[in-house]
Structures are given as C-alpha cells and as structure tokens.
Scaffold this active site. Sequence first.
Site, PDB file in Angstrom:
ATOM      1  N   ASP A  98       3.607  -2.670  -2.627  1.00  0.00           N
ATOM      2  CA  ASP A  98       2.120  -3.722  -2.363  1.00  0.00           C
ATOM      3  C   ASP A  98       2.661  -5.582  -2.194  1.00  0.00           C
ATOM      4  OD1 ASP A  98       1.094  -1.620  -2.429  1.00  0.00           O
ATOM      5  OD2 ASP A  98       0.944  -1.033  -4.399  1.00  0.00           O
ATOM      6  N   LYS A 148       3.996  -6.812   2.199  1.00  0.00           N
ATOM      7  CA  LYS A 148       5.056  -6.506   3.269  1.00  0.00           C
ATOM      8  C   LYS A 148       4.315  -6.662   4.887  1.00  0.00           C
ATOM      9  CE  LYS A 148       6.688  -3.016   2.129  1.00  0.00           C
ATOM     10  NZ  LYS A 148       5.808  -3.166   0.141  1.00  0.00           N
ATOM     11  N   GLY A 167       0.906   1.772   2.548  1.00  0.00           N
ATOM     12  CA  GLY A 167      -0.804   1.081   2.361  1.00  0.00           C
ATOM     13  C   GLY A 167      -0.486  -0.265   2.848  1.00  0.00           C
ATOM     14  N   HIS A 168      -0.456  -0.594   4.493  1.00  0.00           N
ATOM     15  CA  HIS A 168      -0.094  -1.940   4.609  1.00  0.00           C
ATOM     16  C   HIS A 168      -1.222  -3.009   5.089  1.00  0.00           C
ATOM     17  CE1 HIS A 168       4.435  -1.279   5.360  1.00  0.00           C
ATOM     18  NE2 HIS A 168       4.196  -1.303   4.115  1.00  0.00           N
ATOM     19  N   GLN A 186       6.971   0.748   0.808  1.00  0.00           N
ATOM     20  CA  GLN A 186       6.969   0.752  -0.373  1.00  0.00           C
ATOM     21  C   GLN A 186       7.963  -0.141  -1.013  1.00  0.00           C
ATOM     22  OE1 GLN A 186       7.905   4.339   1.173  1.00  0.00           O
ATOM     23  NE2 GLN A 186       5.683   4.221   0.682  1.00  0.00           N
TER      24      GLN A 186
HETATM   25  P1  IMP Z   1       5.030   8.772  -3.612  1.00  0.00           P
HETATM   26  O1  IMP Z   1       5.657   8.320  -2.936  1.00  0.00           O
HETATM   27  O2  IMP Z   1       3.167   9.486  -2.950  1.00  0.00           O
HETATM   28  O3  IMP Z   1       6.047  10.728  -3.812  1.00  0.00           O
HETATM   29  O4  IMP Z   1       4.626   8.771  -5.448  1.00  0.00           O
HETATM   30  C1  IMP Z   1       5.934   7.944  -5.948  1.00  0.00           C
HETATM   31  C2  IMP Z   1       5.672   6.912  -6.479  1.00  0.00           C
HETATM   32  O5  IMP Z   1       5.785   5.823  -5.638  1.00  0.00           O
HETATM   33  C3  IMP Z   1       4.049   6.541  -7.189  1.00  0.00           C
HETATM   34  O6  IMP Z   1       4.811   5.517  -8.502  1.00  0.00           O
HETATM   35  C4  IMP Z   1       3.732   5.949  -6.639  1.00  0.00           C
HETATM   36  O7  IMP Z   1       2.148   4.992  -7.212  1.00  0.00           O
HETATM   37  C5  IMP Z   1       4.919   4.755  -5.661  1.00  0.00           C
HETATM   38  N1  IMP Z   1       3.662   4.350  -4.587  1.00  0.00           N
HETATM   39  C6  IMP Z   1       4.354   5.279  -3.489  1.00  0.00           C
HETATM   40  N2  IMP Z   1       3.995   4.585  -2.204  1.00  0.00           N
HETATM   41  C7  IMP Z   1       3.770   3.440  -2.245  1.00  0.00           C
HETATM   42  C8  IMP Z   1       3.126   2.351  -1.705  1.00  0.00           C
HETATM   43  O8  IMP Z   1       2.774   1.985  -0.783  1.00  0.00           O
HETATM   44  N3  IMP Z   1       2.646   1.190  -2.405  1.00  0.00           N
HETATM   45  C9  IMP Z   1       3.023   0.818  -3.767  1.00  0.00           C
HETATM   46  N4  IMP Z   1       3.446   2.358  -4.063  1.00  0.00           N
HETATM   47  C10 IMP Z   1       3.971   3.449  -4.059  1.00  0.00           C
END
Ligand code: IMP
Length: 433
Positions: free
Chosen positions: A12, A15, A39-40, A222
């Site tokens: 977040d 990017k 979520g971009h 991420q």
């Molecule tokens: P997962 O990717 O859904 O398995 O989540 C694993 C961890 O990564 C959790 O803490 C999510 O909140 C975090 N996470 C996954 N995708 C994002 C993102 O796009 N932005 C921020 N945190 C993310």
Amino acid sequence: MNLCVLGAQWGDEGKGKIVDLLTPNFSVVARYQGGHNAGHTVYVNGQKFVLHLCPSGILHAGVMCLIGNGVVVDPHALFAELDHLATIGVAIGGRLLVSDKAHLILSYHREIELLAEARRGERKIGTTSRGIGPAYEDKIGRRGVRVGDLADQSSDGPLVGAVRENVAARNRLVGNTELKWQDVVADLRTVWTRLQPLVTDVSLYLHRAIAEGRAVMFEGAQGTMLDIDHGTYPFVTSSNATAGGAATGLGVGPRAIEAVLGVAKAYTTRVGAGPLPTELLGEMGERLRETGQEYGASTGRPRRCGWFDAVAVRYAARVNGLDALAITKLDVLDGLPELQVCTAYRCNGSTVTEMPGDTAQLAACEPVYETLPGWTKPTKGITKFGDLPAEAKRYIHRLEEISGVKAAIVSTGSERDHTIVRDDSIAAKWFKR
Ligand code: IMP
C-alpha cells in the site's frame, strides 16, 4: 530502459500511482506476483480506479499489459475487473495477456484459507481472504491447476484428474458441505472460453519485446516486508514481492531488470497482523489514517499507521538493490508540528540497525526515533522540489540519508500531476527529462 517498481514497506505504498505515472515511458507493463489481494489505486481526472489483477498500465492506451507465471489468477476476479474497466470506458482490446503457467485460484482455495485462519486463532495472519495462500500452496505442492491446463478438454485427462483430487482433499477438510468436482470442471470449461484468447507464453513475449528494444516495467504487488522469504514471516503474503520475484515470476533473466525503484510512503502503514515497530496506536495514528485515507483498497480494512521506519526501508534497499525511492503521500504530513523517523531499534538492551530475521524479536523491538521539525505550508500538489517548504526538503533529505537511497520521485497528492520528479535524480536520466 527496463525498470522494476516495487513496494519498499508493508504494501500500500502507492505503487499504483507511480506505475501509472511512469507508464508513458514504457511499451509493456508486467505483473510478476500476488493476485487480487493487491489493490492499486489510481486517480485520473478526479476519478478513482482500483486495479487488483490488471497491471496499472492498463489505463494507458497502446500499452501492453502482462500477467506473469508468478501471479495467481482468480479467473472470475479477472473477468469482473475487465467488465468493470469496460463500463468505465477503458478499452482493453488485445492489450492484456496472461501466462499459460500462472496458477489458478479456485473456489475451494478461499474456503481452505478461511478454515486455516480460523484454526490459527490469535495467531492468524489477517489475510485478504482471496485464496492466495492455498493457491500458492497447491503450486509448491505440485498439485495446482495452471491457466494452460484448461486447454485439456478430455473427460479423463490430467485437468479432470487434478480437480478430482483437489476437490476430494477440500471435502475432507471442509466437513459440513460437499463440493462436486464436476461443478468445478464445468466452471473451468466456461472460464477457458473467455480466457483462452488472452493466454500466451509471457516469458517468450518479454524476450522478444526486450530484443526489439521495447521498454518494460516490472510491476510488483504488496511490499518487501510482506515477501514470503524476506518479510516478517509468517505474517507475509505467499509470494516474492521483492525484485528477484520479477525474474522468476515472468521468466526473464535477472539482467533484464536494469533498475529498481522502491516505493515508500513518507510514513508507514500495514494491514493484517504482524509486527510494525513504529505503529502509533493513539491520536496520531488516527490522524495519519484519516488524513491519508488509510483503508485497504481491496478489503476496506483500516490500515495500521506509524512513523517512517528507515530500518525497514534500508533493508528493502539491500534485498532489492534499490536504485532510487519514490516517496509518496508527503502531503499527509502537512501541518504536523514535528515528525519522528525511526533510525534503529532497541532490542533486548542493545541497539540494532539492521532488520532482525526473527519476527518474534522484531515484535519485541522498540523504535529509536529522531525528531524532525514539521512544516506549516501545504505541500499538496507541489511539482518542484525547490518549492517544498524547507522543513519538508530537510525531511526528505534525512530519509535519503538514513535509508541510503535517493528519492527520485516525491508524490504530493493523489492525482498524476501531484508529483515531483527531481531533475537531478536517476529518474530524470532514466526518462531523459
Ligand atoms: P494474503 O496475501 O491475502 O495471503 O495476506 C497476507 C498478508 O499480506 C496480510 O497481512 C494482508 O493484509 C497482506 N496483504 C496482501 N495483499 C496486500 C496488499 O496489496 N497491500 C497490503 N497488504 C497486503
């Protein structure tokens, strides 16, 4: 000039805006990992776009967008995103291609993830519940279903075999309902009808594009601290968000990545569980959350907010080989009387300047702060570094010093043109400004 743009913190970082801003300099934008957990958010002419699976370059006509083998694709999420883009007038045409080697997220992955999170109880990861982890588990467990596997139309071939086995495993785990493998196969047949025209060998496409001298941007999702290997394990996502992931997640050699740009917020945020040394639980955290509108673009969850953690960004510089930083959301700090920057951690009586590998140790660390003066004049919308208030310049200079990376770009608002690209930076050289 092929550039990798990735998150230098916990995701977040903004990017989406940076990729969107730089896209006119590229012919191809390629996503290399993650899935629709990302979520971009991009604002164009005041209109908000949130992209989950499509590379952020999709908003620019003529730019080719690729989804690499390192991405996990929920086909229904992809179709929903394409439908949404069509309703807001973004023409995809033949501009999106998906790797035949990308693994699929199927309905049971999400169910298995919900169960796993419930089982972890207090120790839960706080995932996005998109089925990301279980889809990567199937990939590494060598039982996953890949996009290209859907071409198998036979009634007793490898695709049906894999689905039958995976659904049987799901039925053993999820006791209260039974999923029929025939329904999953029927769904995949429909999916293939729509997906097939998008499917290609992404590695070969990139190889040819690079040979023709077309510029490629590798887009990370991420962030470094959520990387499966280099992040705060186990509180991480299930893929390599760091620069190395671009090579394996797209099928290009490491030398194809000519430069790496790390995106970092002027402060820190995180969604989900896991250590966040500079987290602010009181009024200041709330102030950052509200001013920065720090709510998850995918899940709407409030983000945990804190001061800039230079230990984390310095670490990101090391594991990614960052050439430069893009510092985002500087304007969110406007009006604060003073700012804190974490320069080191205090762990078990000693001062630590490098990121501990052990997450429990990191959780026990206290930040060591340096206080810097804030600024009263708003920075919002400023486009020249020289026009920033003296204290804001000093803040950026200090972040550069402690992180060990120059800030080539500073974002001062959500719109594309609320951006400073520094004339004396490597970015100016990259884009020949
Ligand atoms: P997962 O990717 O859904 O398995 O989540 C694993 C961890 O990564 C959790 O803490 C999510 O909140 C975090 N996470 C996954 N995708 C994002 C993102 O796009 N932005 C921020 N945190 C993310």
